[in-house]
Design a protein around this motif. Structure first.
Motif, mmCIF file in Angstrom:
data_model
loop_
_atom_site.group_PDB
_atom_site.id
_atom_site.type_symbol
_atom_site.label_atom_id
_atom_site.label_comp_id
_atom_site.label_asym_id
_atom_site.label_seq_id
_atom_site.Cartn_x
_atom_site.Cartn_y
_atom_site.Cartn_z
ATOM 1 N N THR A 110 1.173 -1.271 -0.141
ATOM 2 C CA THR A 110 0.425 -0.120 0.162
ATOM 3 C C THR A 110 0.546 1.165 0.251
ATOM 4 O O THR A 110 0.653 1.987 0.161
ATOM 5 N N ALA A 111 1.958 1.598 -0.772
ATOM 6 C CA ALA A 111 2.617 2.033 -0.538
ATOM 7 C C ALA A 111 2.411 3.285 -1.731
ATOM 8 O O ALA A 111 1.735 2.875 -2.967
ATOM 9 N N ASP A 112 2.685 4.873 -1.092
ATOM 10 C CA ASP A 112 1.767 5.531 -2.294
ATOM 11 C C ASP A 112 3.064 6.195 -3.018
ATOM 12 O O ASP A 112 3.380 7.359 -3.142
ATOM 13 N N HIS A 611 -2.984 -2.230 -2.683
ATOM 14 C CA HIS A 611 -3.245 -1.125 -3.585
ATOM 15 C C HIS A 611 -3.148 -1.768 -5.696
ATOM 16 O O HIS A 611 -2.737 -3.753 -5.683
ATOM 17 N N ASP A 612 -3.700 -1.932 -6.753
ATOM 18 C CA ASP A 612 -3.961 -2.252 -7.403
ATOM 19 C C ASP A 612 -3.232 -2.246 -7.996
ATOM 20 O O ASP A 612 -2.164 -1.839 -8.272
ATOM 21 N N GLY A 613 -2.601 -3.095 -9.361
ATOM 22 C CA GLY A 613 -1.189 -3.128 -9.947
ATOM 23 C C GLY A 613 -1.345 -4.276 -11.262
ATOM 24 O O GLY A 613 -2.527 -3.543 -11.604
ATOM 25 N N PRO A 634 -0.076 3.978 -6.356
ATOM 26 C CA PRO A 634 -0.106 4.922 -5.630
ATOM 27 C C PRO A 634 -1.518 5.159 -4.930
ATOM 28 O O PRO A 634 -2.495 4.487 -5.531
ATOM 29 N N ASN A 635 -1.769 5.611 -3.783
ATOM 30 C CA ASN A 635 -3.267 5.440 -3.124
ATOM 31 C C ASN A 635 -4.147 5.741 -3.776
ATOM 32 O O ASN A 635 -4.331 6.817 -4.663
ATOM 33 N N GLY A 657 -5.227 9.356 -5.594
ATOM 34 C CA GLY A 657 -5.866 10.135 -4.175
ATOM 35 C C GLY A 657 -7.052 10.211 -4.261
ATOM 36 O O GLY A 657 -7.248 11.111 -3.364
ATOM 37 N N GLU A 658 -8.286 9.369 -5.223
ATOM 38 C CA GLU A 658 -9.679 9.524 -4.736
ATOM 39 C C GLU A 658 -10.171 8.014 -3.424
ATOM 40 O O GLU A 658 -9.918 7.360 -4.370
ATOM 41 N N LEU A 659 -9.499 9.279 -3.048
ATOM 42 C CA LEU A 659 -10.335 8.379 -1.572
ATOM 43 C C LEU A 659 -11.265 9.271 -0.850
ATOM 44 O O LEU A 659 -10.791 9.926 -0.908
ATOM 45 N N ASP A 660 -12.110 8.262 -0.249
ATOM 46 C CA ASP A 660 -12.749 9.097 0.727
ATOM 47 C C ASP A 660 -12.073 9.844 1.580
ATOM 48 O O ASP A 660 -11.801 10.050 2.415
#
Length: 696
Positions: A110-112, A611-613, A634-635, A657-660
């Motif tokens: 989950t590295a940014d 995270h996606d990959g 990234p996040n 960066g599209e997180l709640d």
């Protein structure tokens, strides 16, 4: 023993996407009624008259494939290093593997940052807002204007295509889709209930397509954008597009502004796409339904039902565009939504050309459109409809590709996708229904497999003339309301068919079925052999072999190549490869091929805590099914648009960066430019530090 990361709390029903992503990308499609309420048959019970998979395989001849345009790739300033690189799993220390996949897999993390294998380097090719047209200013997040954005690289890049530029050494032409905008992350102080005209017009300009020349730095392997090149181009939500083919001019696509029904302003929600053998690019319009308001005011029963089947519902739209342009208000322009949901063809070499929306390929939520050629040189385009319980299709042209570089040949090739037959797929499982219990347990024969048929929907001829093959529907209705045509002929309901792509090496077709959390719920279709898990949160990849290897065939064999998830879960399958030697994967989305014939998969909504990959998997030989993770995002980001060349991998980093809870003022990621900077979707290039080819 592998230890996966803790499952991240997600927007239930949508994989591991945040609520913010669901809201802006697809209009919360997962939380609306599933549009497909048809009562089509269970896969295992269909009597399709097709050969069984095994008899078909015995009959199969050597596949003759005319490769549909090779993969290629492209890059700007280097991406920041991860603060602490994630540890690689001990079981993957060996670099041996299928040719093209000989790298140390990246561990789930989950590295940014964009995390790549040991020995590989990366750089950002181009970011949202970078100027690509003459006169466009440098990006300033606090002084954005619609005029500036119309000359700058768009937002949320998705599909990528890279085309040669023979007369300019070391340069290629990059074409990118810009799927959607997230105004909360774009604008400080954004008020979703009261967007300003300038914000709306910036969003219009940030949608669409970009064409930008890129240049290779020979010694390092970096790619960078060539700003203000004569081929550079932006197409937006207000650019002119031309409807062509059998639905052009139809009563269903005419509006007050366009009474002839041939000219459309804009292209919306372009997701994946394809590259043609004749040098054009194809772009799929996907979740267009969310842009249109006041569907509830359309009360005529047939029109209302047609809108609902495409997920066009409700009152005000999320972005409130209807306040600034009547064409987004269905109470005023009831046909405007019918002018979206097509495959767009673009000629990247002609900056003055008008892109065409190809109606002969049908209208639905197009995820992609990748051609291959028949044995006699006619293009066949495979397409997925990205919705729970919807279908996958193909189009077989009746015209051959003209060879050569003459103007006449070029003009001929720009008509190839206007004439031919549109088909939808119907699958038959070869196992008893009792063997498919919804858990993903393999049936007694050890494979999820069977046969299938391509059911013709309509055939388009010269000058827009067309014939319907669907009882009770005219040809125009089939093309404009293609989902209903699939319903009527009993097409097979799938688990969100997204990217569909034929292998340029074998001709086998691979369908990414991303997930379907509604499979098996009360009142919804249950598991079948092609979609074997109820409440399917991880997805699968289907492998389809056309009869006799002929792309124009009307029957095929199929099997599930991958059943995604944690390899330690019994309900997973990796083409029979040992599961203790593969990377975990969840929610396959886009697919691509490398020069060695390996399939590469990007993910969207990973449900395994990482995270996606991007992943590579061998499709043939003794290592068939060997799957390795090549990079992570990234996040908050999704992996899109993969291109794999001999010496370079290219990806779109979409919605970082599209997180709640995130906003332009409170970013949830520091990628790509570090803390204190606005988060920007970008294109990234990856290469080997030693200059050798990828994975060899």
């Amino acid at each position: 023993m592998r230890k996966l990361l803790p499952i991240i709390t997600s927007h239930q029903g949508s994989g591991n996407r945040s609520a913010l992503t669901c809201r802006f990308r697809c209009g919360d499609a997962c939380f609306h009624e599933v549009p497909n309420t048809s009562d089509n048959e269970y896969v295992g019970d269909v009597i399709a008259g097709a050969l069984s998979r095994r008899s078909m395989m015995r009959a199969a001849a050597v596949v003759t494939v005319a490769t549909a345009a090779g993969s290629a790739v492209v890059a700007g300033p280097a991406a920041p290093e991860a603060a602490a690189a994630p540890q690689k799993p001990a079981s993957h220390k060996s670099k041996k593997g299928a040719r093209g996949l000989r790298f140390t897999p990246v561990a789930p993390n989950t590295a940014d940052t964009v995390t790549v294998p040991d020995g590989y380097a990366q750089n950002v090719v181009i970011r949202w807002g970078e100027p690509i047209l003459r006169g466009a200013p440098a990006f300033d997040p606090d002084k954005q204007t619609a005029k500036a954005q119309a000359g700058q690289f768009g937002y949320n890049n998705d599909f990528l295509s890279l085309l040669p530029l023979p007369r300019e050494r070391g340069r290629q032409v990059l074409v990118a889709n810009h799927e959607y905008t997230d105004e909360i992350l774009m604008f400080k102080g954004y008020d979703a209930e009261k967007p300003t005209r300038e914000q709306v017009e910036i969003a219009w300009a940030a949608h669409g397509l970009s064409v930008v020349v890129v240049e290779e730095e020979r010694r390092s392997g970096k790619l960078s954008a060539v700003t203000r090149h004569q081929l550079n181009r932006r197409l937006t939500a207000t650019s002119e597009f031309r409807l062509t083919g059998p639905a052009a001019g139809s009563e269903y696509v005419r509006t007050k502004a366009d009474p002839r029904g041939t000219t459309v302003l804009g292209t919306l929600n372009n997701c994946a796409g394809g590259t043609t053998p004749w040098g054009t690019t194809l772009h799929g319009e996907e979740n267009f339904n969310q842009y249109f308001a006041n569907a509830e005011k359309v009360t005529e029963p047939t029109a209302a039902a047609r809108l609902k089947r495409y997920g066009v519902t409700g009152a005000a739209s999320e972005r409130k565009w209807e306040r600034f342009d009547d064409r987004f208000d269905l109470a005023k322009e009831p046909n405007e939504a019918n002018r979206f949901g097509w495959v767009v063809e673009l000629d990247p070499y002609d900056p003055d050309s008008t892109p065409r929306k190809r109606t002969a390929l049908g209208r639905f939520k197009h995820e992609a459109a990748q051609p291959r050629l028949t044995h006699d040189g006619r293009p066949v385009v495979y397409m997925g409809d990205d919705e729970k319980f919807d279908y996958f299709y193909k189009f077989v042209s009746s015209k051959r590709v003209a060879k050569g570089k003459s103007r006449a040949a070029h003009e001929h090739n720009l008509t190839l996708l206007d004439e031919g037959t549109l088909y939808v797929a119907k699958l038959t499982g070869d196992s008893p229904a009792a063997d498919i219990d919804g858990t993903g347990k393999l049936p007694a024969d050890g494979e999820f497999d069977g046969s299938g048929v391509w059911i013709p929907l309509a055939t388009a001829g010269p000058k827009g003339h067309a014939v319907s093959h669907v009882e009770g529907m005219t040809a125009e209705e089939v093309y404009v309301f293609t989902r209903q045509a699939g319903d009527k002929v009993g097409a097979t309901k799938m688990d969100r068919p997204e990217d569909v792509e034929p292998s340029p090496h074998t001709g086998k077709v691979y369908v990414a079925l991303t997930n379907n959390s509604d499979r098996g719920k009360a009142g919804k279709a249950g598991a079948d052999e092609a979609n074997p898990r109820n409440l399917n949160k991880h997805g699968q990849v289907l492998e389809l072999t056309e009869r006799l290897g002929r792309a124009e065939s009307t029957s095929f064999a199929w099997s599930l190549f991958l059943v995604a998830g944690d390899p330690e879960d019994p309900a997973t399958y990796f083409a029979g490869f040992p599961k203790d030697k593969v990377s975990p994967i969840s929610c396959p989305d886009n697919v691509a091929f490398d020069p060695h014939g390996n399939l590469w998969l990007s993910t969207d909504g990973n449900q395994l805590g990482s995270h996606d990959g991007l992943f590579g998997v061998a499709t043939k030989g003794e290592r068939r099914g060997e799957l390795k993770q090549f990079l992570t995002m990234p996040n908050g980001a999704e992996t899109c648009g993969p291109i794999i060349q001999d010496n370079r991998v290219l990806v779109s980093v979409q919605h970082p960066g599209e997180l709640d809870g995130a906003s332009a003022e409170k970013p949830a990621s520091a990628w790509p430019d570090g803390p204190g900077k606005i988060v920007r979707p970008s294109v990234v290039s990856v290469w080997r530090k030693d200059g050798c080819d990828i994975g060899v």
